[in-house]
Design a protein around this motif. Structure first.
Motif, PDB file in Angstrom:
ATOM      1  N   LEU A 257       0.856  -1.197   0.000  1.00 16.16           N
ATOM      2  CA  LEU A 257       0.000   0.000   0.000  1.00 16.16           C
ATOM      3  C   LEU A 257       0.884   1.236   0.000  1.00 16.16           C
ATOM      4  CD1 LEU A 257      -2.872  -0.881   2.529  1.00 16.16           C
ATOM      5  CD2 LEU A 257      -2.631  -1.491   0.104  1.00 16.16           C
ATOM      6  N   GLN A 258       0.606   2.148  -0.928  1.00 22.63           N
ATOM      7  CA  GLN A 258       1.455   3.327  -1.102  1.00 22.63           C
ATOM      8  C   GLN A 258       0.639   4.621  -1.086  1.00 22.63           C
ATOM      9  OE1 GLN A 258       4.282   2.833  -4.384  1.00 22.63           O
ATOM     10  NE2 GLN A 258       3.884   0.635  -4.359  1.00 22.63           N
ATOM     11  N   GLY A 259      -0.464   4.583  -0.338  1.00 20.32           N
ATOM     12  CA  GLY A 259      -1.307   5.766  -0.234  1.00 20.32           C
ATOM     13  C   GLY A 259      -2.766   5.470  -0.505  1.00 20.32           C
ATOM     14  N   VAL A 260      -3.343   4.568   0.293  1.00 13.98           N
ATOM     15  CA  VAL A 260      -4.762   4.218   0.156  1.00 13.98           C
ATOM     16  C   VAL A 260      -5.587   5.050   1.135  1.00 13.98           C
ATOM     17  CG1 VAL A 260      -6.505   2.425   0.542  1.00 13.98           C
ATOM     18  CG2 VAL A 260      -4.414   1.886  -0.727  1.00 13.98           C
ATOM     19  N   SER A 261      -6.599   5.718   0.605  1.00 13.02           N
ATOM     20  CA  SER A 261      -7.525   6.504   1.425  1.00 13.02           C
ATOM     21  C   SER A 261      -8.956   6.223   0.973  1.00 13.02           C
ATOM     22  CB  SER A 261      -7.234   8.000   1.284  1.00 13.02           C
ATOM     23  OG  SER A 261      -5.921   8.328   1.676  1.00 13.02           O
ATOM     24  N   PHE A 262      -9.852   6.050   1.923  1.00 15.62           N
ATOM     25  CA  PHE A 262     -11.278   5.931   1.607  1.00 15.62           C
ATOM     26  C   PHE A 262     -12.072   6.081   2.897  1.00 15.62           C
ATOM     27  CE2 PHE A 262     -10.505   1.657   3.032  1.00 15.62           C
ATOM     28  CZ  PHE A 262     -11.709   1.232   3.566  1.00 15.62           C
ATOM     29  N   ALA A 263     -13.364   6.292   2.756  1.00 14.90           N
ATOM     30  CA  ALA A 263     -14.253   6.392   3.911  1.00 14.90           C
ATOM     31  C   ALA A 263     -15.476   5.521   3.684  1.00 14.90           C
ATOM     32  CB  ALA A 263     -14.674   7.843   4.141  1.00 14.90           C
ATOM     33  N   ALA A 264     -15.978   4.955   4.771  1.00 15.93           N
ATOM     34  CA  ALA A 264     -17.201   4.151   4.720  1.00 15.93           C
ATOM     35  C   ALA A 264     -18.273   4.834   5.548  1.00 15.93           C
ATOM     36  CB  ALA A 264     -16.940   2.749   5.253  1.00 15.93           C
ATOM     37  N   THR A 265     -19.392   5.118   4.912  1.00 12.68           N
ATOM     38  CA  THR A 265     -20.502   5.800   5.567  1.00 12.68           C
ATOM     39  C   THR A 265     -21.440   4.791   6.211  1.00 12.68           C
ATOM     40  OG1 THR A 265     -20.395   7.621   3.979  1.00 12.68           O
ATOM     41  CG2 THR A 265     -22.456   7.362   5.201  1.00 12.68           C
ATOM     42  N   GLN A 266     -21.897   5.114   7.398  1.00 14.96           N
ATOM     43  CA  GLN A 266     -22.776   4.215   8.142  1.00 14.96           C
ATOM     44  C   GLN A 266     -24.006   3.848   7.315  1.00 14.96           C
ATOM     45  OE1 GLN A 266     -23.999   5.811  11.925  1.00 14.96           O
ATOM     46  NE2 GLN A 266     -24.257   3.792  12.802  1.00 14.96           N
ATOM     47  N   GLY A 267     -24.300   2.539   7.282  1.00 13.26           N
ATOM     48  CA  GLY A 267     -25.485   2.055   6.597  1.00 13.26           C
ATOM     49  C   GLY A 267     -25.319   1.823   5.109  1.00 13.26           C
ATOM     50  N   GLU A 268     -24.093   1.981   4.598  1.00 13.79           N
ATOM     51  CA  GLU A 268     -23.854   1.809   3.165  1.00 13.79           C
ATOM     52  C   GLU A 268     -22.893   0.658   2.915  1.00 13.79           C
ATOM     53  OE1 GLU A 268     -24.591   6.360   1.528  1.00 13.79           O
ATOM     54  OE2 GLU A 268     -22.569   5.504   1.434  1.00 13.79           O
ATOM     55  N   VAL A 269     -22.830   0.247   1.644  1.00 19.49           N
ATOM     56  CA  VAL A 269     -21.823  -0.710   1.186  1.00 19.49           C
ATOM     57  C   VAL A 269     -20.776   0.073   0.401  1.00 19.49           C
ATOM     58  CG1 VAL A 269     -21.335  -2.722  -0.247  1.00 19.49           C
ATOM     59  CG2 VAL A 269     -23.459  -2.629   1.079  1.00 19.49           C
ATOM     60  N   SER A 270     -19.559   0.102   0.928  1.00 19.90           N
ATOM     61  CA  SER A 270     -18.445   0.762   0.257  1.00 19.90           C
ATOM     62  C   SER A 270     -17.599  -0.322  -0.410  1.00 19.90           C
ATOM     63  CB  SER A 270     -17.588   1.539   1.261  1.00 19.90           C
ATOM     64  OG  SER A 270     -18.366   2.516   1.921  1.00 19.90           O
ATOM     65  N   VAL A 271     -17.401  -0.208  -1.715  1.00 20.49           N
ATOM     66  CA  VAL A 271     -16.714  -1.253  -2.474  1.00 20.49           C
ATOM     67  C   VAL A 271     -15.311  -0.796  -2.851  1.00 20.49           C
ATOM     68  CG1 VAL A 271     -16.843  -2.827  -4.433  1.00 20.49           C
ATOM     69  CG2 VAL A 271     -18.951  -1.949  -3.422  1.00 20.49           C
ATOM     70  N   LEU A 272     -14.326  -1.651  -2.572  1.00 21.72           N
ATOM     71  CA  LEU A 272     -12.956  -1.426  -3.006  1.00 21.72           C
ATOM     72  C   LEU A 272     -12.734  -2.226  -4.282  1.00 21.72           C
ATOM     73  CD1 LEU A 272     -11.001  -1.735   0.383  1.00 21.72           C
ATOM     74  CD2 LEU A 272     -12.211   0.247  -0.570  1.00 21.72           C
ATOM     75  N   LEU A 273     -12.392  -1.531  -5.357  1.00 17.85           N
ATOM     76  CA  LEU A 273     -12.253  -2.162  -6.666  1.00 17.85           C
ATOM     77  C   LEU A 273     -10.853  -1.938  -7.220  1.00 17.85           C
ATOM     78  CD1 LEU A 273     -15.631  -0.918  -8.158  1.00 17.85           C
ATOM     79  CD2 LEU A 273     -15.086  -3.311  -7.744  1.00 17.85           C
TER      80      LEU A 273
ATOM     81  N   THR B 188     -27.620  -7.776   0.787  1.00 16.53           N
ATOM     82  CA  THR B 188     -28.608  -6.694   0.702  1.00 16.53           C
ATOM     83  C   THR B 188     -29.393  -6.587   2.006  1.00 16.53           C
ATOM     84  OG1 THR B 188     -28.797  -6.959  -1.691  1.00 16.53           O
ATOM     85  CG2 THR B 188     -30.585  -5.802  -0.578  1.00 16.53           C
ATOM     86  N   GLU B 189     -29.691  -7.743   2.613  1.00 15.67           N
ATOM     87  CA  GLU B 189     -30.364  -7.747   3.914  1.00 15.67           C
ATOM     88  C   GLU B 189     -29.418  -7.291   5.018  1.00 15.67           C
ATOM     89  OE1 GLU B 189     -33.553  -8.415   5.051  1.00 15.67           O
ATOM     90  OE2 GLU B 189     -34.009  -8.160   2.926  1.00 15.67           O
ATOM     91  N   MET B 190     -28.181  -7.762   4.961  1.00 17.13           N
ATOM     92  CA  MET B 190     -27.201  -7.410   5.993  1.00 17.13           C
ATOM     93  C   MET B 190     -26.977  -5.906   6.088  1.00 17.13           C
ATOM     94  SD  MET B 190     -24.214 -10.258   5.473  1.00 17.13           S
ATOM     95  CE  MET B 190     -24.352 -11.930   6.091  1.00 17.13           C
ATOM     96  N   LYS B 191     -26.967  -5.231   4.941  1.00 24.72           N
ATOM     97  CA  LYS B 191     -26.661  -3.802   4.937  1.00 24.72           C
ATOM     98  C   LYS B 191     -27.747  -2.972   5.627  1.00 24.72           C
ATOM     99  CE  LYS B 191     -27.218  -1.197   1.230  1.00 24.72           C
ATOM    100  NZ  LYS B 191     -27.136  -0.636  -0.134  1.00 24.72           N
ATOM    101  N   LYS B 192     -28.903  -3.589   5.912  1.00 31.24           N
ATOM    102  CA  LYS B 192     -29.954  -2.880   6.631  1.00 31.24           C
ATOM    103  C   LYS B 192     -29.561  -2.632   8.089  1.00 31.24           C
ATOM    104  CE  LYS B 192     -33.721  -4.718   3.757  1.00 31.24           C
ATOM    105  NZ  LYS B 192     -34.938  -5.574   3.726  1.00 31.24           N
ATOM    106  N   THR B 193     -28.649  -3.460   8.599  1.00 38.83           N
ATOM    107  CA  THR B 193     -28.260  -3.336  10.008  1.00 38.83           C
ATOM    108  C   THR B 193     -26.760  -3.147  10.215  1.00 38.83           C
ATOM    109  OG1 THR B 193     -28.109  -5.753  10.216  1.00 38.83           O
ATOM    110  CG2 THR B 193     -30.212  -4.724  10.805  1.00 38.83           C
ATOM    111  N   THR B 194     -25.960  -3.328   9.161  1.00 43.90           N
ATOM    112  CA  THR B 194     -24.504  -3.297   9.302  1.00 43.90           C
ATOM    113  C   THR B 194     -23.870  -2.570   8.122  1.00 43.90           C
ATOM    114  OG1 THR B 194     -24.532  -5.437  10.449  1.00 43.90           O
ATOM    115  CG2 THR B 194     -22.428  -4.712   9.576  1.00 43.90           C
TER     116      THR B 194
END
Length: 235
Positions: A20-36, A179-185
């Motif tokens: 890793l040479q400079g990875v930045s990202f944020a995950a917002t509560q209640g969403e699915v954040s995908v690393l691609l 899809t169900e999991m993201k309703k609570t996590t």
């Protein structure tokens, strides 16, 4: 919208290799954040760095506003962060039931009710409840790995390549469960299958050669053929 997890300028070495040479990202509560990104881009190492398995040499990881960069893995897990590794890491010599019980922080009524909910998401696990993990198919092992990480009430779930090696019909089942999991996590997902990622992801982060190169909403990425071609080899 609350930022639950924030990684900023992560640098990680594995042996002599600067992964890793400079990875930045944020995950917002209640969403699915995908690393691609392409194979070898650093996606899996990013999840391992968050979990303290491959500690960062530079940069910060913040969870709910508190820095966790230097914490050991067991302390990070105790913050109710679940992790599903790429290799699933189930106990092949234990039954499905035993795998689930080992993962439980406490075996109370709330957890057992949660277990019943999980079995409704993954009915195959109920069918093979008394079978050893070694006898499960690849898709069923993936379901078990996800179920174990989800059995305890947690605010964040890190999932690495859940569709890898699975048949399309099994991928559909995994997608429905997530899809169900993201309703609570809140979920941070590493995924090579762009179709799957585009259907369940809310935001994306493109990683290339160990660096974050682009972030945005999944709708923006779906509409951007150039980004898909350049960093994912699509089209």
């Amino acid at each position: 919208m609350t930022t639950l997890l924030k990684a900023e300028n992560l640098h990680t070495y594995i042996g002599q290799y600067h992964i890793l040479q400079g990875v930045s990202f944020a995950a917002t509560q209640g969403e699915v954040s995908v690393l691609l990104g392409r194979n070898g881009a650093g996606k899996t190492t990013t999840l391992k760095t968050i979990m303290g398995l491959t500690p960062a040499s530079k940069g910060t990881v913040m969870f709910k506003g508190t820095e966790i960069t230097k914490k050991p893995t067991y302390e990070i897990s105790n913050l109710h962060i679940g992790y599903v590794p790429e290799d699933q890491a189930i106990f092949a010599g234990l039954t499905v039931e035993e795998n689930m019980r080992v993962a439980m922080r406490k075996e109370d009524d709330t957890t057992l009710e949660r277990q019943e909910y999980i079995l409704s998401l993954f009915p195959d696990l109920k069918k093979y409840w008394h079978k050893d993990g070694a006898f499960l198919s690849g898709g069923q092992k993936q379901m078990l790995a996800m179920a174990r990480a989800f059995i305890n009430e947690g605010e964040l779930l890190l999932i690495d390549e859940p569709s890898k090696g699975l048949a399309p019909i099994v991928i559909e089942k995994v997608m429905e469960a997530m899809t169900e999991m993201k309703k609570t996590t809140t979920i941070v997902l590493v995924e090579q299958n762009f179709l799957m990622a585009s259907k369940i992801g809310d935001t994306y982060t493109l990683i290339d050669d160990g660096k974050t190169v682009h972030t945005g909403t999944m709708e923006e990425l779906i509409a951007n053929d150039e980004l898909q071609h350049t960093y994912l080899g699509i089209g």
